[in-house]
Design a protein around this motif. Structure first.
Motif, PDB file in Angstrom:
ATOM      1  N   GLU A 584      -7.629  61.469 -93.665  1.00 42.98           N
ATOM      2  CA  GLU A 584      -6.488  62.187 -94.584  1.00 42.98           C
ATOM      3  C   GLU A 584      -7.182  62.094 -96.120  1.00 42.98           C
ATOM      4  O   GLU A 584      -6.640  63.100 -96.753  1.00 42.98           O
ATOM      5  CB  GLU A 584      -5.199  61.469 -94.352  1.00 42.98           C
ATOM      6  N   PHE A 585      -7.984  61.273 -96.347  1.00 37.58           N
ATOM      7  CA  PHE A 585      -8.030  60.861 -97.756  1.00 37.58           C
ATOM      8  C   PHE A 585      -9.580  61.001 -98.112  1.00 37.58           C
ATOM      9  O   PHE A 585      -9.800  61.309 -99.275  1.00 37.58           O
ATOM     10  CB  PHE A 585      -7.545  59.968 -98.498  1.00 37.58           C
ATOM     11  N   GLU A 698       3.701  67.821-104.274  1.00 36.48           N
ATOM     12  CA  GLU A 698       4.117  66.547-103.867  1.00 36.48           C
ATOM     13  C   GLU A 698       2.860  66.271-103.008  1.00 36.48           C
ATOM     14  O   GLU A 698       2.438  65.022-103.300  1.00 36.48           O
ATOM     15  CB  GLU A 698       5.368  66.451-103.114  1.00 36.48           C
ATOM     16  N   GLU A 699       2.388  67.267-102.209  1.00 39.34           N
ATOM     17  CA  GLU A 699       1.517  66.886-101.203  1.00 39.34           C
ATOM     18  C   GLU A 699       0.252  66.636-101.956  1.00 39.34           C
ATOM     19  O   GLU A 699      -0.715  65.910-101.915  1.00 39.34           O
ATOM     20  CB  GLU A 699       1.374  67.693-100.332  1.00 39.34           C
ATOM     21  N   SER A 702      -0.122  63.320-103.975  1.00 35.58           N
ATOM     22  CA  SER A 702      -0.539  62.219-102.981  1.00 35.58           C
ATOM     23  C   SER A 702      -1.939  62.296-102.538  1.00 35.58           C
ATOM     24  O   SER A 702      -2.745  61.217-102.521  1.00 35.58           O
ATOM     25  CB  SER A 702       0.347  62.415-101.774  1.00 35.58           C
ATOM     26  N   PHE A 703      -2.461  63.572-102.178  1.00 39.02           N
ATOM     27  CA  PHE A 703      -3.849  63.850-101.899  1.00 39.02           C
ATOM     28  C   PHE A 703      -4.864  63.275-102.978  1.00 39.02           C
ATOM     29  O   PHE A 703      -5.791  62.645-102.739  1.00 39.02           O
ATOM     30  CB  PHE A 703      -4.161  65.306-101.645  1.00 39.02           C
ATOM     31  N   GLN A 705      -4.381  61.344-105.770  1.00 36.68           N
ATOM     32  CA  GLN A 705      -4.200  59.821-106.017  1.00 36.68           C
ATOM     33  C   GLN A 705      -4.739  59.086-104.992  1.00 36.68           C
ATOM     34  O   GLN A 705      -5.291  57.893-105.478  1.00 36.68           O
ATOM     35  CB  GLN A 705      -2.805  59.538-106.117  1.00 36.68           C
ATOM     36  N   ASN A 706      -4.959  59.627-103.889  1.00 36.45           N
ATOM     37  CA  ASN A 706      -5.488  58.589-102.690  1.00 36.45           C
ATOM     38  C   ASN A 706      -7.057  59.053-102.315  1.00 36.45           C
ATOM     39  O   ASN A 706      -7.431  58.570-101.368  1.00 36.45           O
ATOM     40  CB  ASN A 706      -4.739  58.527-101.669  1.00 36.45           C
TER      41      ASN A 706
END
Length: 711
Positions: A584-585, A698-699, A702-703, A705-706
């Motif tokens: 995911e990240f 929003e996605e 999150s992407f 920042q992580n």
């Protein structure tokens, strides 16, 4: 009682006359539930599993068609599908004395007039024709639908996550307001990934149940790779397709109308040289309707003749063209659901397997094809995005409601929308804002306390284009010796003297008449290569995650041919020294000479948002970068330290991005070309709609920042 015994005797006789040995599982379950309960149902089953009969056999048994008014309303996304289903439903009803009527722009006026005089039976219609009814025949709506019992929505997935789906839901609400009965909704689809949202269609999610046919379907799959070094398809690929399809009935799916024409043109040239049948056809929306119908009927009636139809999504849905032996896909689809629909076009007979060949012309298309196939094998279907505040469609429906009244007060107008479940997340203040803005721009006006369509609005609402909420391309008729060949989008490449491909033939452009909006052509004889066009599509994050997972896995897909295997290994080798633990990240950064390539492996919407933020950065600092959606990557002329810092800063820009978006809209109206009605919204609601539909902030936050940078 068995499902068969639950059916009325005339229906049982129909089944016996058809020679059916038994009902299919989904049919048996649907018959029992529809007859014995009052629920709404979503019938989800693979292509050619008998979904239409699963809905109509019990409906024809349960409904008393002697009552006045239309009893069953069948809604389809396509006129061609209505024409096709009309034959099947009419055959079911012919011995039951139940009238079946088609209602769309191409249907006969006599059939429509007969229905208006004596409303009864089953009506087959598109959402746009329902809209036209509300605008032009508002006083006939109660006459037609006040006694409606069932709504059957075919290919429901094609409406989901679209403005057209929101419009349909609003129209269903308005029909229900005219009906004295509780209307039951039966939805049909082969590809559904989001049941919670689909249950909201019709406004009664708690009373909507899913009937899911999990019967597995066997597929014969093969992957083939032919490297492309330009805009045209590789000749070796076309030759391979020719050998693959020449002795079969085949559907070929390229990803654009241009490629559709190209592959048919080249297959025809090959068959002229080496011999074989000449039944190679193109089928897409730019081709004249009569030619498309000829192709459909030829395929359906070709018991012994082989054929190949290169098509776009026009034949992706369930139009009956008879038995197809093989499906060919040229380069990856953009979604799993699209591949599922296309695979389902072959192997439709009982016990038959779907036979599919997936061709790729570059390594990223190959990887995406493999990822989509792997997700399909796991049973994954794309989750669609649903706009929770569809201001643009609310605006359209406000105009429609005002049009359908001789005059309506503001209180009554807003009251209609407060209870309309399609717009439940739009506040009364926001409706006020839209109404005030429509008044300011003269689309509506207030006369003695009641709203009517304004002078400017009359030109808009009285145009037949008003009935649709999707954007139709501005296409120009292509004429040869007085005969309509099809239509083309006027692009800079379309010039006099150029050769074009249309309706499977090469034409030379003789004249472009801009005043009368016509292109005149003659048969091309000079051997000059025709020009081609291409299309794209949004890709979900799950597909990109699967692509990254495949690259970092040791497993080698067994179904690849040698060339595909080699290309897949080469692509995997590029990332071999980068350790990816978190799909995911964790993201690979490939270091080059003064440039870094950052692979996001994320959705098109996230990539588009990152691209927007980088463009915003360029307003205040010097930044050179290149965004490639095909490989989901950004090539940036920065050091690793600089790009690390930049990506950390991007989320902070979102707070002030509205002003930048406003500037982009003011400088380029095409910035809003994703929505037909957004340009009539107040400025701030334009911004909100743009952010909701085109981007995913929003996605993206999150992407970023992580994000774990891996080099």
């Amino acid at each position: 009682m068995t499902a068969y015994e639950l059916l009325a005797e005339p229906i049982r006789k129909y089944i016996r006359d058809k020679g059916w040995s038994k009902l299919r599982p989904i049919q048996a379950v649907a018959i029992d539930r529809i007859i014995n309960t009052e629920n709404n149902y979503i019938i989800s089953a693979r292509t050619a599993s008998g979904k239409t009969e699963a809905a109509f056999l019990p409906i024809l048994t349960k409904v008393d068609f002697r009552e006045e008014g239309v009893q069953v309303l069948y809604i389809s996304p396509l006129i061609a599908l209505i024409n096709d289903q009309f034959k099947r439903i009419d055959e079911l009803c012919i011995h039951l004395d139940i009238p079946v009527t088609k209602w769309h722009g191409e249907a006969s006026k006599s059939g429509k007039n007969k229905l208006i005089k004596h409303p009864s039976g089953i009506l087959l219609i598109t959402p746009e024709s329902i809209e036209a009814m509300f605008c032009n025949r508002p006083y006939e709506i109660p006459l037609l639908f006040s006694n409606l019992k069932f709504l059957v929505i075919d290919e429901i997935h094609s409406f989901l996550g679209t403005n057209r789906g929101i419009q349909l839901n609003s129209l269903l609400y308005r029909i229900q307001q005219s009906c004295k009965n509780k209307i039951r909704v039966i939805s049909l689809s082969a590809t559904i990934g989001e049941y919670d949202e689909i249950k909201k269609i019709g406004g009664n999610p708690d009373n909507t149940k899913v009937l899911l046919d999990t019967t597995p379907r066997e597929n014969l799959i093969s992957f083939r790779y032919f490297e492309s070094d330009g805009v045209e398809l590789p000749l070796d690929l076309v030759k391979h397709i020719f050998q693959n399809v020449r002795n079969n009935k085949t559907l070929i799916f390229p990803n654009s109308r241009g490629k559709t024409e190209e592959v048919v043109h080249k297959l025809k040239r090959i068959t002229q040289k080496v011999g074989g049948h000449n039944n190679y056809f193109a089928h897409h929306s730019s081709i004249n309707k009569e030619i498309r119908e000829f192709v459909e009927n030829f395929a359906k009636d070709s018991t012994y003749e082989n054929f190949s139809i290169a098509c776009t999504s026009t034949l992706e849905l369930g139009i009956d063209i008879g038995s197809v032996d093989k499906v060919v896909q040229i380069d990856s689809t953009f979604s799993v659901s699209s591949l599922v629909q296309r695979i389902g076009r072959s192997g439709r007979k009982e016990g038959q397997k779907s036979n599919v060949t997936l061709y790729s012309t570059d390594d990223w298309s190959l990887l995406q094809s493999i990822a989509i196939w792997e997700l399909y094998q796991k049973g994954f279907i794309d989750n669609l995005y649903f706009n929770q505040t569809p201001f643009d469609i609310a605006l359209h429906q406000i105009l429609s409601v005002i049009k359908s009244h001789s005059g309506i007060t503001r209180i009554d107008l807003i009251e209609q929308f407060k209870s309309n479940y399609s717009f439940s997340n739009i506040s009364a203040n926001q409706f006020d804002e839209i109404i005030n803005h429509l008044t300011e721009i003269d689309l509506i006006e207030n006369v003695e306390g009641e709203y009517i369509i304004g002078l400017t609005g009359e030109r808009l609402v009285n145009n037949k284009e008003f009935y649709s909420v999707f954007i139709t391309e501005k296409l120009i008729p292509v004429i040869n010796k007085g005969n309509l060949i099809g239509e083309l989008k006027l692009t800079p490449q379309i010039r006099e003297g150029e050769n074009i491909l249309l309706a499977s033939k090469v034409w030379k452009i003789i004249e472009i008449d801009l005043k009368n909006k016509k292109i005149y052509v003659d048969k091309a004889t000079d051997g000059k290569k025709p020009i081609f066009e291409g299309d794209g599509g949004d890709v979900a994050k799950e597909i990109r995650f699967e692509m990254l997972s495949l690259l970092t896995s040791d497993k080698l897909p067994e179904y690849l041919d040698d060339e595909s295997t080699d290309r897949f290994k080469d692509l995997r080798h590029r990332f071999a020294n980068i350790e990816i633990l978190d799909i995911e990240f964790d993201r690979p950064f490939i270091l080059g000479n003064e440039k870094i390539t950052f692979y996001t492996f994320n959705s098109t919407k996230v990539n588009r948002t990152i691209d927007l933020l980088l463009k915003y950065c360029k307003e205040s600092q010097e930044l050179i970068y290149n965004y490639d959606e095909h490989s989901s990557s950004f090539e940036v002329s920065l050091s690793i330290e600089e790009i690390t810092q930049l990506l950390k800063e991007l989320p902070t820009l979102i707070e002030n991005v509205d002003d930048y978006l406003r500037k982009q809209i003011d400088e380029n109206l095409l910035f809003l070309d994703f929505s037909k009605w957004i340009k009539y919204l107040p400025s701030q609601l334009q911004i909100i709609t743009l952010k909701n539909v085109r981007y995913d902030f929003e996605e993206t936050i999150s992407f970023l920042q992580n994000l774990n940078i891996k080099t």
